[in-house]
Design an enzyme around this catalytic site. Structure first.
Site, mmCIF file in Angstrom:
data_model
loop_
_atom_site.group_PDB
_atom_site.id
_atom_site.type_symbol
_atom_site.label_atom_id
_atom_site.label_comp_id
_atom_site.label_asym_id
_atom_site.label_seq_id
_atom_site.Cartn_x
_atom_site.Cartn_y
_atom_site.Cartn_z
ATOM 1 N N GLU A 35 0.864 -1.196 0.000
ATOM 2 C CA GLU A 35 0.000 0.000 0.000
ATOM 3 C C GLU A 35 0.888 1.230 0.000
ATOM 4 O OE1 GLU A 35 -3.464 0.955 -0.061
ATOM 5 O OE2 GLU A 35 -2.343 2.832 -0.205
ATOM 6 N N LYS A 36 0.623 2.163 -0.932
ATOM 7 C CA LYS A 36 1.506 3.332 -1.014
ATOM 8 C C LYS A 36 1.204 4.392 0.041
ATOM 9 C CE LYS A 36 -0.750 5.127 -5.239
ATOM 10 N NZ LYS A 36 -1.649 6.177 -4.834
ATOM 11 N N LYS A 53 -19.400 9.472 5.373
ATOM 12 C CA LYS A 53 -20.500 9.110 6.277
ATOM 13 C C LYS A 53 -20.385 9.844 7.603
ATOM 14 C CE LYS A 53 -21.500 7.648 3.257
ATOM 15 N NZ LYS A 53 -20.969 7.344 1.926
ATOM 16 N N GLU A 204 -26.488 18.632 -13.948
ATOM 17 C CA GLU A 204 -26.486 17.224 -14.370
ATOM 18 C C GLU A 204 -26.787 17.129 -15.862
ATOM 19 O OE1 GLU A 204 -25.897 13.980 -13.323
ATOM 20 O OE2 GLU A 204 -26.642 13.450 -15.305
ATOM 21 N N HIS A 440 -42.863 -5.413 15.744
ATOM 22 C CA HIS A 440 -43.660 -4.187 15.732
ATOM 23 C C HIS A 440 -43.329 -3.354 16.965
ATOM 24 C CE1 HIS A 440 -47.011 -1.513 15.081
ATOM 25 N NE2 HIS A 440 -47.349 -1.654 16.355
HETATM 26 P P1 NAI Z 1 -21.785 8.691 -10.780
HETATM 27 O O1 NAI Z 1 -21.479 7.839 -11.943
HETATM 28 O O2 NAI Z 1 -22.625 8.171 -9.660
HETATM 29 O O3 NAI Z 1 -22.514 10.040 -11.300
HETATM 30 C C1 NAI Z 1 -21.905 10.905 -12.239
HETATM 31 C C2 NAI Z 1 -22.945 11.862 -12.792
HETATM 32 O O4 NAI Z 1 -22.300 12.864 -13.571
HETATM 33 C C3 NAI Z 1 -23.941 11.179 -13.706
HETATM 34 O O5 NAI Z 1 -25.238 11.481 -13.282
HETATM 35 C C4 NAI Z 1 -23.602 11.753 -15.069
HETATM 36 O O6 NAI Z 1 -24.720 11.801 -15.927
HETATM 37 C C5 NAI Z 1 -23.072 13.138 -14.715
HETATM 38 N N1 NAI Z 1 -22.249 13.789 -15.758
HETATM 39 C C6 NAI Z 1 -21.316 13.223 -16.556
HETATM 40 N N2 NAI Z 1 -20.794 14.137 -17.409
HETATM 41 C C7 NAI Z 1 -21.389 15.325 -17.135
HETATM 42 C C8 NAI Z 1 -21.271 16.673 -17.674
HETATM 43 N N3 NAI Z 1 -20.419 16.979 -18.663
HETATM 44 N N4 NAI Z 1 -22.042 17.646 -17.142
HETATM 45 C C9 NAI Z 1 -22.919 17.371 -16.140
HETATM 46 N N5 NAI Z 1 -23.065 16.129 -15.607
HETATM 47 C C10 NAI Z 1 -22.311 15.119 -16.089
HETATM 48 O O7 NAI Z 1 -20.363 9.194 -10.259
HETATM 49 P P2 NAI Z 1 -19.868 9.808 -8.876
HETATM 50 O O8 NAI Z 1 -20.987 10.426 -8.117
HETATM 51 O O9 NAI Z 1 -18.694 10.633 -9.231
HETATM 52 O O10 NAI Z 1 -19.404 8.531 -8.057
HETATM 53 C C11 NAI Z 1 -18.297 7.769 -8.536
HETATM 54 C C12 NAI Z 1 -18.362 6.340 -8.074
HETATM 55 O O11 NAI Z 1 -18.177 6.244 -6.688
HETATM 56 C C13 NAI Z 1 -19.676 5.693 -8.417
HETATM 57 O O12 NAI Z 1 -19.395 4.584 -9.235
HETATM 58 C C14 NAI Z 1 -20.253 5.236 -7.127
HETATM 59 O O13 NAI Z 1 -20.709 3.913 -7.215
HETATM 60 C C15 NAI Z 1 -19.104 5.323 -6.138
HETATM 61 N N6 NAI Z 1 -19.618 5.857 -4.883
HETATM 62 C C16 NAI Z 1 -20.515 5.120 -4.163
HETATM 63 C C17 NAI Z 1 -21.062 5.599 -3.016
HETATM 64 C C18 NAI Z 1 -22.080 4.796 -2.296
HETATM 65 O O14 NAI Z 1 -22.222 3.625 -2.598
HETATM 66 N N7 NAI Z 1 -22.825 5.366 -1.358
HETATM 67 C C19 NAI Z 1 -20.694 6.920 -2.480
HETATM 68 C C20 NAI Z 1 -19.781 7.617 -3.322
HETATM 69 C C21 NAI Z 1 -19.265 7.081 -4.455
#
Ligand code: NAI
Length: 461
Positions: A35-36, A53, A204, A440
């Site tokens: 691990e770096k 969180k 978005e 319940h």
């Molecule tokens: P995401 O893939 O969830 O959402 C990215 C959003 O950016 C999409 O709605 C997309 O349509 C939009 N987008 C793309 N290009 C754009 C543009 N030019 N202008 C405006 N909107 C644009 O990615 P996010 O939120 O960065 O998360 C990354 C990863 O981290 C995800 O794969 C997620 O699964 C993971 N993650 C999971 C969490 C959880 O399970 N609670 C919490 C945080 C991250």
């Protein structure tokens, strides 16, 4: 440089790598983990799931104390934000968990190397950095995770125009935060700063939030988040962002530029394989940079990969289970992940959780299904908690009643979804859930009532 022998060398100590290391050690292998970063635990523990969180929880309590307690007969005065104190809570949480992983490595006899791992050839890994060494092992497991993806035209300074790592560490509450992307990170961290007082504008590209999630749930969630102050602009293609004095300017197609003091870029993440030496062992990546593996996570002879560096949802628990399945298969010949039963949780307020197929996916696949929904509003515990927003929706096969998916918007959705994930794993029907006794008064009764609703016989509505 000294050479050491191990049975298995794992590169990366995130939830994929560290869990695989412990499981492999339990199975009797001599395991090394490179691990770096000085702290173990990867993105999730250091700068992702865990610190976000801690901030989500603290900011929600702050918001509730200021505005939510009155309805329950509690008057509070003089509530103040202590941002450095909140950041200390986050830091302590992270420290406890990352040092916990170090303790687990010790307990299980996993040898940790601090440095950057690079594959030199089959069975050979070099560690560059503090614990520089040459390692030889029959098997190598790559668990190097992912990094923030950016957009062309966005001039990241990794401070005021940054990603999630910066957005969990702002030292003052931004006056105006522009969030690019209404995905998981945008909604979670956008919520944190909105609660702490920022004006939050979410841009978005698509005409909906949370792509991939059940659209009924996403639409209802958007309405709630709007009430909480998130200002959504959908169908907006961001084309650039730059610093301009002490301001940032965000440009998008066909719209006026937006001026703000911070930008959070969260348009997805990409697999991180830079400098890993894939070419030395003939491992190729696809167009999007993901390592291709077979059903046992093998990329080449003696070379394996799991987690965010291979295709599939970028989720800590997915990586974790792949790590376990990979090393169990190595040692025992068996190891499997059920990709139909991986829950997905967004830790907003209320939370959003899903497992299995969405209605759109079922329609697209031409699968006939029945749907049952039940609102939190009609649940006694939800009323007592003053948490009545949202619903549970269960989708079951029209002929067999087997559960195909579940979608929850509501308080503690992330905990409630576990029941349905187990049900899907056991190939249960909606009637199976409906016939199980649920205590319940609990929020879990909303899940039971939604299961009853699949057959049109919910009781309390
Ligand atoms: P995401 O893939 O969830 O959402 C990215 C959003 O950016 C999409 O709605 C997309 O349509 C939009 N987008 C793309 N290009 C754009 C543009 N030019 N202008 C405006 N909107 C644009 O990615 P996010 O939120 O960065 O998360 C990354 C990863 O981290 C995800 O794969 C997620 O699964 C993971 N993650 C999971 C969490 C959880 O399970 N609670 C919490 C945080 C991250």
């Amino acid at each position: 440089m000294e050479t050491f022998q191990h049975d298995l060398v794992i590169i990366g100590s995130g939830p994929g790598g560290y869990v695989a290391a412990i499981r492999a050690a339990q199975l009797g292998l001599d395991v090394a983990c490179i691990e770096k970063d000085p702290a173990l635990g990867g993105t999730c523990l250091r700068i992702g799931c865990i610190p976000s969180k801690a901030l989500l929880e603290a900011s929600e309590r702050y918001e509730e104390t200021r505005h939510g307690l009155k309805k329950m007969g509690i008057k509070v005065q003089g509530v103040e934000l202590d941002l450095p104190g909140m950041m200390r809570h986050k830091g302590k949480t992270v420290k406890a968990l990352t040092s916990g992983v170090a303790g687990l490595f010790k307990k299980n006899g996993v040898k940790r190397y601090e440095g950057t791992g690079r594959i030199e050839g089959p069975g050979q890994v070099v560690v560059d950095g503090k614990d520089a060494a040459r390692l030889e092992a029959k098997n190598i497991l790559m668990a190097t995770g992912s990094e923030v993806a950016t957009l062309p035209g966005i001039e990241m300074d990794w401070d005021r125009i940054g990603g999630s790592t910066e957005a969990i560490d702002y030292d003052v509450v931004p006056e105006h935060l522009v969030v690019i992307g209404a995905g998981v990170i945008g909604l979670e961290l956008g919520s944190v700063w909105a609660r702490l007082g920022s004006k939050v504008t979410v841009l978005e590209y698509l005409d909906r939030i949370l792509p991939g999630m059940d659209s009924e749930i996403a639409t209802k969630a958007q309405r709630l988040f709007k009430k909480q102050g998130l200002d959504f602009h959908l169908g907006v293609k961001v084309t650039g962002a730059k610093l301009d004095g002490d301001q940032c300017i965000v440009e998008s197609e066909g719209r006026d530029p937006v001026t703000c003091d911070r930008v959070l870029v969260c348009v997805g993440r990409r697999p991180y394989t830079e400098g890993l030496g894939l070419e030395k062992v003939g491992v190729e990546t696809d167009r999007r940079g993901f390592i291709q593996v077979d059903e046992h996570y093998k990329a080449a002879d003696g070379i394996y990969a799991i987690g965010d560096v291979i295709p599939g949802p970028m989720l800590a628990h997915k990586a974790e289970h792949e790590g376990v399945a990979c090393v169990e298969h190595l040692v025992t010949g068996y190891g499997h992940v059920n990709y139909d039963a991986i829950p997905n949780v967004v830790y907003t307020h209320p939370e959003i959780a899903s497992v299995g197929k969405s209605e759109e996916e079922l329609k697209e696949a031409g699968i006939e299904y029945r749907s049952g929904s039940f609102p939190f509003m009609a649940n006694g515990r939800a009323k007592a908690l003053n948490q009545t927003d949202g619903l549970v929706k269960i989708l079951a096969d029209a002929k067999t009643d087997r559960i195909l998916g579940a979608h929850i918007l509501g308080a503690r959705a992330g905990d409630l979804i576990a029941e349905v994930a187990v049900a899907i794993e056991f190939a249960a029907s909606s009637e199976d859930i409906a016939r199980c006794v649920h205590a319940h008064p609990t929020l879990a009764e909303v899940v039971k009532e939604a299961a009853l609703a699949v057959d049109g016989r919910a009781v309390n509505i």
